[in-house]
Design an enzyme around this catalytic site. Sequence first.
Site, PDB file in Angstrom:
ATOM      1  N   HIS A 175      30.072  39.233 -14.815  1.00  0.00           N
ATOM      2  CA  HIS A 175      30.726  38.852 -13.551  1.00  0.00           C
ATOM      3  C   HIS A 175      31.240  40.050 -12.756  1.00  0.00           C
ATOM      4  O   HIS A 175      31.763  39.873 -11.658  1.00  0.00           O
ATOM      5  CB  HIS A 175      31.877  37.880 -13.818  1.00  0.00           C
ATOM      6  CG  HIS A 175      31.440  36.557 -14.359  1.00  0.00           C
ATOM      7  ND1 HIS A 175      30.466  35.794 -13.747  1.00  0.00           N
ATOM      8  CD2 HIS A 175      31.821  35.850 -15.468  1.00  0.00           C
ATOM      9  CE1 HIS A 175      30.272  34.683 -14.451  1.00  0.00           C
ATOM     10  NE2 HIS A 175      31.070  34.697 -15.502  1.00  0.00           N
ATOM     11  N   HIS A 211      27.343  30.541 -16.954  1.00  0.00           N
ATOM     12  CA  HIS A 211      27.786  30.854 -15.592  1.00  0.00           C
ATOM     13  C   HIS A 211      26.838  31.856 -14.951  1.00  0.00           C
ATOM     14  O   HIS A 211      26.285  32.721 -15.631  1.00  0.00           O
ATOM     15  CB  HIS A 211      29.205  31.434 -15.631  1.00  0.00           C
ATOM     16  CG  HIS A 211      30.190  30.554 -16.339  1.00  0.00           C
ATOM     17  ND1 HIS A 211      30.534  30.750 -17.658  1.00  0.00           N
ATOM     18  CD2 HIS A 211      30.862  29.454 -15.925  1.00  0.00           C
ATOM     19  CE1 HIS A 211      31.410  29.807 -18.023  1.00  0.00           C
ATOM     20  NE2 HIS A 211      31.614  29.002 -16.993  1.00  0.00           N
ATOM     21  N   ASP A 293      27.781  29.879 -23.987  1.00  0.00           N
ATOM     22  CA  ASP A 293      28.695  28.851 -23.478  1.00  0.00           C
ATOM     23  C   ASP A 293      27.967  27.680 -22.820  1.00  0.00           C
ATOM     24  O   ASP A 293      28.619  26.711 -22.399  1.00  0.00           O
ATOM     25  CB  ASP A 293      29.752  29.454 -22.534  1.00  0.00           C
ATOM     26  CG  ASP A 293      29.204  30.455 -21.539  1.00  0.00           C
ATOM     27  OD1 ASP A 293      27.978  30.653 -21.486  1.00  0.00           O
ATOM     28  OD2 ASP A 293      30.020  31.049 -20.799  1.00  0.00           O
TER      29      ASP A 293
HETATM   30  C1  SP5 Z   1      31.795  35.655 -19.265  1.00  0.00           C
HETATM   31  C2  SP5 Z   1      32.135  34.251 -18.917  1.00  0.00           C
HETATM   32  O1  SP5 Z   1      31.594  33.327 -19.491  1.00  0.00           O
HETATM   33  N1  SP5 Z   1      33.078  34.085 -18.000  1.00  0.00           N
HETATM   34  C3  SP5 Z   1      33.381  32.748 -17.615  1.00  0.00           C
HETATM   35  C4  SP5 Z   1      34.547  32.706 -16.753  1.00  0.00           C
HETATM   36  C5  SP5 Z   1      34.700  31.321 -16.225  1.00  0.00           C
HETATM   37  N2  SP5 Z   1      36.063  31.047 -16.021  1.00  0.00           N
HETATM   38  C6  SP5 Z   1      36.248  29.952 -15.131  1.00  0.00           C
HETATM   39  C7  SP5 Z   1      37.529  29.307 -15.401  1.00  0.00           C
HETATM   40  C8  SP5 Z   1      37.596  27.939 -14.836  1.00  0.00           C
HETATM   41  C9  SP5 Z   1      38.805  27.221 -15.290  1.00  0.00           C
HETATM   42  N3  SP5 Z   1      38.845  27.034 -16.726  1.00  0.00           N
HETATM   43  C10 SP5 Z   1      40.045  26.438 -17.133  1.00  0.00           C
HETATM   44  C11 SP5 Z   1      40.454  26.921 -18.479  1.00  0.00           C
HETATM   45  C12 SP5 Z   1      41.914  27.152 -18.541  1.00  0.00           C
HETATM   46  N4  SP5 Z   1      42.252  27.990 -19.658  1.00  0.00           N
HETATM   47 ZN    ZN Z   2      29.998  32.147 -19.077  1.00  0.00          ZN
END
Ligand code: SP5
Ligand code: ZN
Length: 353
Positions: A175, A211, A293
């Site tokens: 990212h 993602h 993931d």
């Molecule tokens: C490397 C990778 O997989 N990064 C992913 C980042 C995505 N994060 C988005 C978060 C969206 C909200 N998630 C709520 C979890 C609260 N702890």
């Molecule tokens: Zn990811």
Amino acid sequence: MAPSELYGRSVALELKTVWSDVCLLHEPEAEIWIGVRTPATEVPARVTAIRAALSANGSPLVEARPHGDDALLRVHDAALIDYLRGAWDEWAQAGLPEDPGQDRVVPYFFAAGARHEPVAVWARPGFFAYDTMTLIGPGTWEAARAAADAALTAVDLVLAGERHAYACTRPPGHHVTRARYGGSCYLNNAAIAAAAVAEHGSVAVLDIDAHHGNGTQEIFYDRADLRTASVHVDPGAGWFPHILGFADEHGDGANRNAPVAPGSGDDEWLEQVRAVTRWLERPDALVIALGVDAAEGDPESPLRVTTEGYRGAGRIVGALGVPTVVVQEGGYDIARIGELVTAFLSGLEEGAT
Ligand code: SP5
Ligand code: ZN
């Protein structure tokens, strides 16, 4: 038929796992999501679980070796690297952990349209970060730097003639853009690896994290000679990174996005992995940004890929018959992360034989 199918058990993994204990020093503790401090998902136990599974499956462990900053500067602005290197120290020296009591570097302000780097220590994170989820503490820089070294060590192994190598790293990287960090990432390990390989021949990046690999896309967007492809949950359905990863982002003809609908399982996901892998043609070498993931049950994505799906993806990529550097990205289901990575890497070796 592969021996693993004949006997119903895995044959030992041949590829080496690159490792650094320093990657464990990053302890984000939390993510600040819509202003709420929630427990961190990108934790050290992720990579120790992966390492244990790979060692149990026979993959030899190799220590990451240090590399110079020149490898980082191929893909990142010097200002970002300088900031990350000093961010924790300047935060601590400014006394912010005591007053107002914030023990991690976090933006409160985003520097859209800035003409100058901010001077105030509390304003500086918002010049370099694009979200509030990606905290910096003591050890974050050292771990991020070690993760890049691990990716570069995996590159060295492949350039020296190994068919495959795997960098068991964290924090993840895909990212991070040329100048901005976010998404639990600080340095773009896969892009750093790809740029290093590109010094020696043609290379493509395939990103199968759940993602979109927005950082990698941005870094190589104007490079017609370096193909980047990403299979991920559709940002148009509301998923991170929200603003990039749509199918119409082609760059200089060398970028391809394959968004899949939330809820997609092996059939839809593998169909896209197959399509983008075909589109990569046959570069001299490949870098895989391996997030696991997309697995069913992962807390950070709505995809439903199975362990056999990951093995299938490995086979598809392995069948290209190209030397391959695999760099760890996301994957947050600690109980399953080891078997998922093992499945992909086993598939990679099966596909190549
Ligand atoms: C490397 C990778 O997989 N990064 C992913 C980042 C995505 N994060 C988005 C978060 C969206 C909200 N998630 C709520 C979890 C609260 N702890
Ligand atoms: Zn990811």
